[in-house]
Write a protein that holds these residues in place. Structure first.
Motif, PDB file in Angstrom:
ATOM      1  N   GLY A 164      47.456  43.161  36.084  1.00 12.30           N
ATOM      2  CA  GLY A 164      48.266  41.960  35.986  1.00 12.30           C
ATOM      3  C   GLY A 164      47.551  40.934  35.123  1.00 12.30           C
ATOM      4  O   GLY A 164      46.711  41.296  34.307  1.00 12.30           O
ATOM      5  N   TYR A 165      47.851  39.669  35.319  1.00 16.43           N
ATOM      6  CA  TYR A 165      47.167  38.629  34.534  1.00 16.43           C
ATOM      7  C   TYR A 165      47.094  37.336  35.315  1.00 16.43           C
ATOM      8  O   TYR A 165      47.927  37.074  36.181  1.00 16.43           O
ATOM      9  N   THR A 166      46.061  36.542  35.031  1.00 19.18           N
ATOM     10  CA  THR A 166      45.776  35.391  35.885  1.00 19.18           C
ATOM     11  C   THR A 166      46.829  34.297  35.779  1.00 19.18           C
ATOM     12  O   THR A 166      46.944  33.479  36.677  1.00 19.18           O
ATOM     13  N   PHE A 167      47.575  34.268  34.679  1.00 19.97           N
ATOM     14  CA  PHE A 167      48.598  33.236  34.524  1.00 19.97           C
ATOM     15  C   PHE A 167      49.925  33.661  35.154  1.00 19.97           C
ATOM     16  O   PHE A 167      50.907  32.939  35.077  1.00 19.97           O
ATOM     17  N   CYS A 168      49.951  34.841  35.754  1.00 18.51           N
ATOM     18  CA  CYS A 168      51.182  35.348  36.372  1.00 18.51           C
ATOM     19  C   CYS A 168      51.634  34.381  37.463  1.00 18.51           C
ATOM     20  O   CYS A 168      50.859  34.023  38.348  1.00 18.51           O
ATOM     21  N   PRO A 169      52.899  33.933  37.403  1.00 22.52           N
ATOM     22  CA  PRO A 169      53.339  32.898  38.335  1.00 22.52           C
ATOM     23  C   PRO A 169      53.524  33.364  39.773  1.00 22.52           C
ATOM     24  O   PRO A 169      53.333  32.584  40.694  1.00 22.52           O
ATOM     25  N   ASP A 170      53.918  34.611  39.986  1.00 22.24           N
ATOM     26  CA  ASP A 170      54.221  34.957  41.374  1.00 22.24           C
ATOM     27  C   ASP A 170      53.771  36.349  41.819  1.00 22.24           C
ATOM     28  O   ASP A 170      53.100  36.484  42.831  1.00 22.24           O
ATOM     29  N   VAL A 171      54.130  37.369  41.050  1.00 22.13           N
ATOM     30  CA  VAL A 171      53.918  38.734  41.547  1.00 22.13           C
ATOM     31  C   VAL A 171      52.428  39.045  41.734  1.00 22.13           C
ATOM     32  O   VAL A 171      52.002  39.519  42.788  1.00 22.13           O
ATOM     33  N   CYS A 172      51.630  38.749  40.716  1.00 15.09           N
ATOM     34  CA  CYS A 172      50.201  39.070  40.805  1.00 15.09           C
ATOM     35  C   CYS A 172      49.503  38.363  41.974  1.00 15.09           C
ATOM     36  O   CYS A 172      48.788  39.012  42.739  1.00 15.09           O
ATOM     37  N   PRO A 173      49.714  37.041  42.130  1.00 15.69           N
ATOM     38  CA  PRO A 173      49.044  36.388  43.254  1.00 15.69           C
ATOM     39  C   PRO A 173      49.465  36.966  44.600  1.00 15.69           C
ATOM     40  O   PRO A 173      48.644  37.095  45.510  1.00 15.69           O
TER      41      PRO A 173
ATOM     42  N   ASP B  10      55.488  40.434  30.899  1.00 13.52           N
ATOM     43  CA  ASP B  10      56.196  41.334  31.812  1.00 13.52           C
ATOM     44  C   ASP B  10      55.311  42.552  32.003  1.00 13.52           C
ATOM     45  O   ASP B  10      54.819  43.121  31.030  1.00 13.52           O
ATOM     46  N   HIS B  11      55.112  42.926  33.255  1.00 14.55           N
ATOM     47  CA  HIS B  11      54.245  44.100  33.458  1.00 14.55           C
ATOM     48  C   HIS B  11      54.677  44.902  34.675  1.00 14.55           C
ATOM     49  O   HIS B  11      55.290  44.360  35.603  1.00 14.55           O
ATOM     50  N   SER B  12      54.341  46.174  34.668  1.00 15.39           N
ATOM     51  CA  SER B  12      54.641  47.022  35.818  1.00 15.39           C
ATOM     52  C   SER B  12      53.739  46.592  36.975  1.00 15.39           C
ATOM     53  O   SER B  12      52.696  45.978  36.767  1.00 15.39           O
TER      54      SER B  12
HETATM   55 NI    NI Z   1      51.976  39.608  37.449  1.00 16.56          NI
END
Ligand code: NI
Length: 204
Positions: free
Chosen positions: A74-83, A166-168
């Motif tokens: 994922g990525y650190t700036f991801c707003p919702d899914v990653c956290p 956008d990422h899986s």
């Molecule tokens: Ni994400």
């Protein structure tokens, strides 16, 4: 009643053909999701990688040999899914007994190496768990890892030079030999993650 079976009428043949077609369609619908589930179990999911951790140290898969790797991209700036997913990973890790924790490395690999510098990764992973390893690298290094794990990631342009990616969203569990062992969807609960880890530890 005649002893001779009547030749099939065109109507009957059409009906049978339609029936066969319907069965094929139903089978395809039933099988396709399963194929999607099975696909990541192919021999070519994942592979050796060399990246840089949140302390700036170059690490490779060999450094984690002998432990299960629980990997999320994922990525650190991801707003919702990653956290959300990383929060669940951290909770799952905390729920494991120390003996199990010692055999597991939770790893977050960025799909956005341009913004996810070593310092950015350090701040980010520390907010979730001291056990979480954050990996970044050069765009080429990261691209090759994404390819090995068949991770989908695509930039979507936003305002003012900002962008989202956008990422899986899949949690990969790699075995102690570094090879693919199992995966969970990114929305797996801490309980589900714990169960999957325990199952693999019991069989390894
Ligand atoms: Ni994400």
């Amino acid at each position: 009643m005649s002893d001779n079976p009547r030749p099939l009428s065109m109507k009957t043949i059409a009906a049978i053909a339609a029936g066969v077609a319907a069965v094929v369609v139903v089978l395809m619908i039933a099988l396709v999701p399963r194929l999607a589930e099975v696909a990541p179990e192919g021999p070519s999911i994942g592979g050796p990688f060399t990246l840089v951790d949140q302390t700036g140290r170059t690490v490779s898969t060999a450094d984690f040999r002998g432990k299960l790797m629980l990997i999320y991209f994922g990525y650190t700036f991801c707003p919702d899914v990653c956290p959300t997913t990383l929060g669940n990973v951290a909770q799952a890790y905390d729920q494991l007994p120390p003996a199990d924790q010692a055999q597991l490395v939770p790893i977050f690999i960025t799909v956005d190496p341009e913004r996810d510098t070593v310092d950015q990764m350090a701040q980010y992973v520390d907010a979730f768990s001291p056990a979480l390893v954050g990996l970044t690298g050069s765009p080429d290094q990261v691209a090759s890892v994404l390819k090995e794990f068949r991770v989908y990631a695509r930039k979507a342009d936003g305002k003012d030079g900002n962008y989202s990616v956008d990422h899986s969203s899949i949690l990969y569990i790699m075995g102690k030999d570094g090879k693919y062992a199992a995966h969970l969807t990114g929305d797996a609960t801490p309980k589900e993650i714990v169960a999957a880890v325990k199952k693999l530890l019991a069989s390894s």
